[in-house]
Design a protein around this motif. Structure first.
Motif, PDB file in Angstrom:
ATOM      1  N   ARG A 248       0.763  -1.395  -0.165  1.00  6.34           N
ATOM      2  CA  ARG A 248       0.040  -0.036   0.262  1.00  6.34           C
ATOM      3  C   ARG A 248       0.848   1.149  -0.176  1.00  6.34           C
ATOM      4  NH1 ARG A 248      -3.884  -0.171   4.685  1.00  6.34           N
ATOM      5  NH2 ARG A 248      -4.662   1.641   3.856  1.00  6.34           N
ATOM      6  N   VAL A 249       2.167   1.097   0.818  1.00  9.17           N
ATOM      7  CA  VAL A 249       3.057   2.760   1.294  1.00  9.17           C
ATOM      8  C   VAL A 249       3.506   2.736  -0.300  1.00  9.17           C
ATOM      9  CG1 VAL A 249       4.388   3.849   2.020  1.00  9.17           C
ATOM     10  CG2 VAL A 249       2.999   2.255   3.176  1.00  9.17           C
ATOM     11  N   ASP A 250       4.354   1.374  -0.951  1.00  9.63           N
ATOM     12  CA  ASP A 250       4.182   1.475  -2.114  1.00  9.63           C
ATOM     13  C   ASP A 250       3.904   1.834  -3.324  1.00  9.63           C
ATOM     14  OD1 ASP A 250       7.046   0.710  -4.153  1.00  9.63           O
ATOM     15  OD2 ASP A 250       5.361  -0.679  -4.774  1.00  9.63           O
ATOM     16  N   ALA A 251       2.823   1.610  -3.864  1.00  6.76           N
ATOM     17  CA  ALA A 251       1.565   1.988  -4.262  1.00  6.76           C
ATOM     18  C   ALA A 251       1.866   3.537  -4.570  1.00  6.76           C
ATOM     19  CB  ALA A 251       0.960   1.470  -4.795  1.00  6.76           C
ATOM     20  N   ALA A 252       1.629   4.072  -2.519  1.00  6.76           N
ATOM     21  CA  ALA A 252       1.538   5.519  -2.976  1.00  6.76           C
ATOM     22  C   ALA A 252       2.245   6.041  -2.805  1.00  6.76           C
ATOM     23  CB  ALA A 252       0.666   5.560  -1.579  1.00  6.76           C
ATOM     24  N   LEU A 253       3.487   5.684  -2.835  1.00  4.17           N
ATOM     25  CA  LEU A 253       5.144   6.683  -3.063  1.00  4.17           C
ATOM     26  C   LEU A 253       5.304   6.577  -4.542  1.00  4.17           C
ATOM     27  CD1 LEU A 253       7.608   7.982  -1.601  1.00  4.17           C
ATOM     28  CD2 LEU A 253       8.259   6.102  -1.795  1.00  4.17           C
ATOM     29  N   GLY A 254       4.882   5.427  -4.991  1.00  5.45           N
ATOM     30  CA  GLY A 254       5.015   5.967  -6.826  1.00  5.45           C
ATOM     31  C   GLY A 254       4.085   6.691  -7.454  1.00  5.45           C
ATOM     32  N   GLU A 255       3.031   6.433  -6.672  1.00  8.17           N
ATOM     33  CA  GLU A 255       2.122   7.408  -7.406  1.00  8.17           C
ATOM     34  C   GLU A 255       2.433   9.307  -7.272  1.00  8.17           C
ATOM     35  OE1 GLU A 255      -2.974   8.567  -6.937  1.00  8.17           O
ATOM     36  OE2 GLU A 255      -2.551   6.957  -6.367  1.00  8.17           O
ATOM     37  N   LEU A 256       2.983   9.100  -6.115  1.00 10.09           N
ATOM     38  CA  LEU A 256       3.119  10.790  -5.691  1.00 10.09           C
ATOM     39  C   LEU A 256       4.721  11.330  -6.548  1.00 10.09           C
ATOM     40  CD1 LEU A 256       2.426  12.298  -3.763  1.00 10.09           C
ATOM     41  CD2 LEU A 256       4.308  12.135  -1.865  1.00 10.09           C
ATOM     42  N   ILE A 257       5.729  10.507  -6.818  1.00 11.62           N
ATOM     43  CA  ILE A 257       6.816  10.449  -7.750  1.00 11.62           C
ATOM     44  C   ILE A 257       7.279   9.974  -8.545  1.00 11.62           C
ATOM     45  CG2 ILE A 257       7.874  11.056  -4.773  1.00 11.62           C
ATOM     46  CD1 ILE A 257       9.685   8.634  -4.986  1.00 11.62           C
ATOM     47  N   GLY A 258       6.940   9.478  -9.027  1.00 16.34           N
ATOM     48  CA  GLY A 258       6.961   8.822 -10.159  1.00 16.34           C
ATOM     49  C   GLY A 258       7.838   7.062 -10.345  1.00 16.34           C
ATOM     50  N   THR A 259       7.660   5.872 -10.924  1.00 14.60           N
ATOM     51  CA  THR A 259       8.274   4.975 -10.942  1.00 14.60           C
ATOM     52  C   THR A 259       9.948   4.987 -11.028  1.00 14.60           C
ATOM     53  OG1 THR A 259       8.159   5.008 -13.492  1.00 14.60           O
ATOM     54  CG2 THR A 259       6.085   4.089 -11.575  1.00 14.60           C
ATOM     55  N   GLY A 260      10.724   4.549 -10.661  1.00 13.25           N
ATOM     56  CA  GLY A 260      12.123   4.235 -10.849  1.00 13.25           C
ATOM     57  C   GLY A 260      12.519   4.761  -9.234  1.00 13.25           C
ATOM     58  N   ARG A 261      11.841   5.372  -9.010  1.00 14.44           N
ATOM     59  CA  ARG A 261      12.784   6.531  -7.199  1.00 14.44           C
ATOM     60  C   ARG A 261      12.948   5.573  -6.334  1.00 14.44           C
ATOM     61  NH1 ARG A 261      12.767  12.126  -8.917  1.00 14.44           N
ATOM     62  NH2 ARG A 261      12.430  13.010 -10.682  1.00 14.44           N
ATOM     63  N   HIS A 262      12.082   5.103  -6.436  1.00 19.86           N
ATOM     64  CA  HIS A 262      12.012   3.859  -4.949  1.00 19.86           C
ATOM     65  C   HIS A 262      12.262   2.145  -5.026  1.00 19.86           C
ATOM     66  CE1 HIS A 262       7.927   3.447  -5.272  1.00 19.86           C
ATOM     67  NE2 HIS A 262       7.717   2.832  -4.373  1.00 19.86           N
ATOM     68  N   VAL A 263      12.209   1.807  -4.020  1.00 18.19           N
ATOM     69  CA  VAL A 263      12.369   0.465  -3.928  1.00 18.19           C
ATOM     70  C   VAL A 263      11.848  -0.426  -3.170  1.00 18.19           C
ATOM     71  CG1 VAL A 263      14.635   0.206  -5.616  1.00 18.19           C
ATOM     72  CG2 VAL A 263      14.314  -0.267  -3.032  1.00 18.19           C
ATOM     73  N   LEU A 264      10.565  -1.710  -3.396  1.00 16.34           N
ATOM     74  CA  LEU A 264      10.534  -2.266  -2.967  1.00 16.34           C
ATOM     75  C   LEU A 264      11.382  -3.242  -2.259  1.00 16.34           C
ATOM     76  CD1 LEU A 264       7.489  -2.929  -0.815  1.00 16.34           C
ATOM     77  CD2 LEU A 264       6.631  -3.801  -2.704  1.00 16.34           C
ATOM     78  N   LEU A 265      11.841  -3.062  -0.780  1.00 14.61           N
ATOM     79  CA  LEU A 265      12.554  -4.410  -0.200  1.00 14.61           C
ATOM     80  C   LEU A 265      11.456  -5.337   0.860  1.00 14.61           C
ATOM     81  CD1 LEU A 265      15.576  -2.752   0.816  1.00 14.61           C
ATOM     82  CD2 LEU A 265      15.141  -3.933  -1.365  1.00 14.61           C
TER      83      LEU A 265
END
Length: 712
Positions: A248-265
């Motif tokens: 859920r947090v991964d989807a929210a962050l991806g929507e906010l800053i775009g793809t490729g700027r963070h990773v999900l571990l």
């Protein structure tokens, strides 16, 4: 190599020969005349020919670095932070002493000379030139090992995932420029929320304990906090309890800053993909991480924010030695790396309340008007219910509960929370269900084979127990599981779908349609749309009767987690909790006041001298070994030993879990309590005592855990 149990490593005929060569090489290097040298047929590195290696042996008596010679052929690759293979220990073969077996390790540093006066064995192999153990990560691992009386090698094993060669061969993406500062969004509901985001964007290090409003917006709020740190040109790390929350947090962050700027571990990614993502973070290509417990060690460059959601969840405590808690690791990182700190949740632990009370962190909460608007209406068994239904307070499903389910099903799905099957049966008053506690230390009472009551913490017998609330003298211990509850509800509402969510099968979401969703705590799925129309929290006495110091806190946390999925009171959301209405956790739920409950719990802990006001360690093992270790340990002045008391012998019919004694053995556990400020001395004393016993090979191993989350 350094010695193991006093015996030098085999590998050369003359210890002085190698030392002389090293010293001569250093002198020639200083004079500008460095020349390659050979030793037993192999050239040594001309500069810094000694490597200090952290060997992958998680034994407390071997918790130090070992020196190895660096062959010239490995000079370029054998750099600090890389993985290597070395010979560790000596053996006998055919009457000749030979090098020990190959083990893995990490080069910590390269030096000119070794303090060891024996023979240094050469590094056998450089596994990879990837520098995975950075100085910052090494310092963090050392601090965690010292705090938890563990070995550095054990912590490093938790911090760095296993190597996957194919992942190292793939290049990481290029770093991306900082994103624009995010809008406050739903952080506007919290008075200091926008200011917290502004401080992160400015590059400051604000520290806050955040009491989140109920509803489905907390993933977006965590994402905005991470985006604010990224906008300031620094990194962000968000740790959550499980894969569902991480998604859920991964989807929210991806929507906010775009793809490729963070990773999900998370473990769901698989070993190779997870290591590839971890490398992208280690190489500095990605500066934001969302993950579960193991991500607390993620090597985020220039860390600007560490955030932890729901620190009371047991999954944040690592089951592997030395069993660190994510909250304490992230606090350490915040201090070491001057990063912002955000500890959030629907509930509030006593540890979080202590951070605010000491002034280390500031409270971050909404006004009462916002809380009342967002929270559902919470009902419990009242005097009026008892007047209409004489058995309401003792019944598992009183009339009020049936009414709430019927009305809720007319508007949408209804959640039913049932304590998971597997809680050990605990004793409580049969009349009012108040947990049976020791009059001396407030520990839980247990029934021995002869029927006698004794305290599970201090071992004191309690022959004349009576309930302090109602005066009752009879006890009970019974729990009905989720599966049986689903069957009972299905018979009463035959036309309504019944879904279950628990350990064997956890649902992520359920449709926004009338249905009964029976779930164990922590496995509640999110209802699509506005949320659940109603929720029913059953068997509250079972949660409150757990034999643990934090039983009330944990019960409230689980109730808030379920109730937070229900629509707000304005939208008709209603929650019924079936528990004694006068108990403090029940009243805190009715008022939706987790902070007030935590503050009062903290005050009581201070009176009793229990964590987090004090520091505590558990010592577990065979009775004679526990006694010997406590006798030999140089405990801090004023240390108090509670117990030891015998541990229950595990049921041979169930699978063996970590921490269980060997089959057929009776183990004991003692609790050691010290004053605030003596935690480091307590950990050092117990670690030294364990190491001395292992060197002397006295008795069996004793398990030590610092700050055990569960005292039951």
């Amino acid at each position: 190599m350094s010695r193991e149990n006093g015996r030098p490593e085999a590998g050369a005929s003359d210890a002085g020969e190698q030392l002389a060569l090293i010293r001569e090489a250093v002198r020639e290097n200083k004079a500008g005349r460095a020349k390659p040298r050979t030793w037993r047929g192999a050239e040594l590195a001309a500069q810094l020919p000694v490597a200090r290696v952290l060997v992958d042996k998680g034994l407390v008596h071997l918790d130090r670095y070992f020196d190895y010679a660096v062959p010239a052929a490995m000079d370029d690759e054998a750099q600090p932070g890389v993985r290597v293979r070395v010979r560790f220990g000596a053996g006998e073969k055919g009457g000749r002493r030979e090098g020990g077996k190959l083990v893995s390790g990490f080069i910590v540093e390269r030096v000119a000379e070794s303090d060891y006066r024996g023979v240094l064995a050469p590094i056998a192999q450089v596994l990879s030139s990837e520098r995975v153990l950075t100085p910052e990560l090494l310092g963090l691992c050392r601090a965690v090992a010292d705090r938890y009386a563990g070995s550095l090698a054990d912590v490093v094993q938790l911090a760095i995932p296993p190597r996957r060669a194919r992942a190292e061969a793939k290049p990481s993406p290029d770093p991306q420029p900082p994103n624009a500062p995010p809008e406050p969004g739903s952080w506007e509901r919290y008075g200091a929320g926008p200011g917290f985001l502004t401080a992160l964007t400015r590059g400051d290090a604000p520290r806050a304990v955040w009491t989140a409003l109920p509803g489905a917006t907390w993933p977006q709020e965590l994402a905005r906090a991470a985006a604010a740190a990224l906008a300031g040109g620094r990194g962000a790390l968000v740790v959550v309890p499980d894969g569902r929350a991480a998604a859920r947090v991964d989807a929210a962050l991806g929507e906010l800053i775009g793809t490729g700027r963070h990773v999900l571990l998370t473990a769901d990614a698989g070993p190779e993909e997870r290591y590839r993502r971890w490398l992208a973070v280690s190489r500095g290509a990605v500066r934001a991480v969302v993950g579960t417990r193991a991500a607390m060690f993620a090597p985020v460059a220039d860390l600007g924010l560490v955030a932890l959601w729901d620190d009371g969840d047991a999954s944040h405590s690592d089951p592997h030695a030395p069993q660190p808690h994510a909250r304490e690791v992230l606090i350490q990182r915040s201090v070491n790396e001057r990063a912002g700190f955000l500890l959030g949740g629907l509930s509030c632990t006593v540890e979080a309340a202590q951070l605010v009370e000491t002034g280390w962190a500031r409270p971050l909460a909404a006004e009462r008007e916002q809380v009342r608007a967002a929270a559902p209406l919470v009902r419990t068994v009242s005097d009026g219910d008892e007047a209409r239904d004489a058995a309401a307070r003792a019944a598992r499903l009183p009339t009020m509960a049936w009414q709430l389910v019927r009305e809720g099903l007319q508007r949408g799905p209804v959640l039913v929370q049932v304590p998971r099957r597997g809680y050990a049966p605990r004793l409580s008053c049969e009349r009012c269900r108040t947990p049976a506690r020791c009059r001396s230390c407030a520990g839980p009472l247990e029934s021995q084979h002869a029927g006698d009551l004794v305290c599970a913490w201090c071992g004191r017998p309690e022959p004349d127990w009576h309930c302090g609330e109602c005066g009752g003298t009879r006890l009970r211990a019974r729990i009905v599981g989720a599966r049986r509850t689903a069957e009972e509800l299905g018979r009463v509402f035959p036309a309504v779908p019944v879904r279950t969510s628990g350990r064997d099968h956890v649902l992520a979401t359920v449709p926004d349609a009338p249905a009964l969703v029976v779930s164990t705590p922590g496995a509640e799925p999110v209802a699509e749309g506005e949320g659940y129309a109603a929720a029913l929290l059953l068997d509250g006495w079972a949660l409150l009767g757990r034999p643990d110091l934090r039983a009330g806190e944990e019960a409230l946390r689980r109730w808030l987690g379920a109730a937070g999925l229900v629509r707000g009171q304005v939208a008709g959301g209603t929650v019924a909790v079936i528990a004694e209405p006068t108990l403090r956790p029940v009243q805190a739920l009715v008022r939706w006041d987790p902070v007030g409950h935590a503050v009062r719990e903290l005050a009581e802990r201070a009176e009793l001298g229990f964590p987090p006001v004090s520091r505590m360690a558990s010592v577990t093992g065979r009775p004679e070994d526990v006694t010997d270790l406590l006798r030999s340990a140089e405990l801090p002045a004023g240390a108090e030993v509670l117990g030891p008391v015998p541990l229950p012998i595990p049921d041979p019919g169930r699978p063996r879990r970590p921490g269980d004694p060997p089959a057929g053995e009776q183990w004991e556990r003692a609790l050691v309590r010290v004053r605030p400020g003596q935690g480091a001395a307590l950990a050092a004393a117990l670690k030294a005592a364990r190491a001395a016993r292992m060197v002397k090979r006295e008795g069996e191993a004793v398990r030590v855990r610092i700050d055990p989350p569960d005292l039951g």
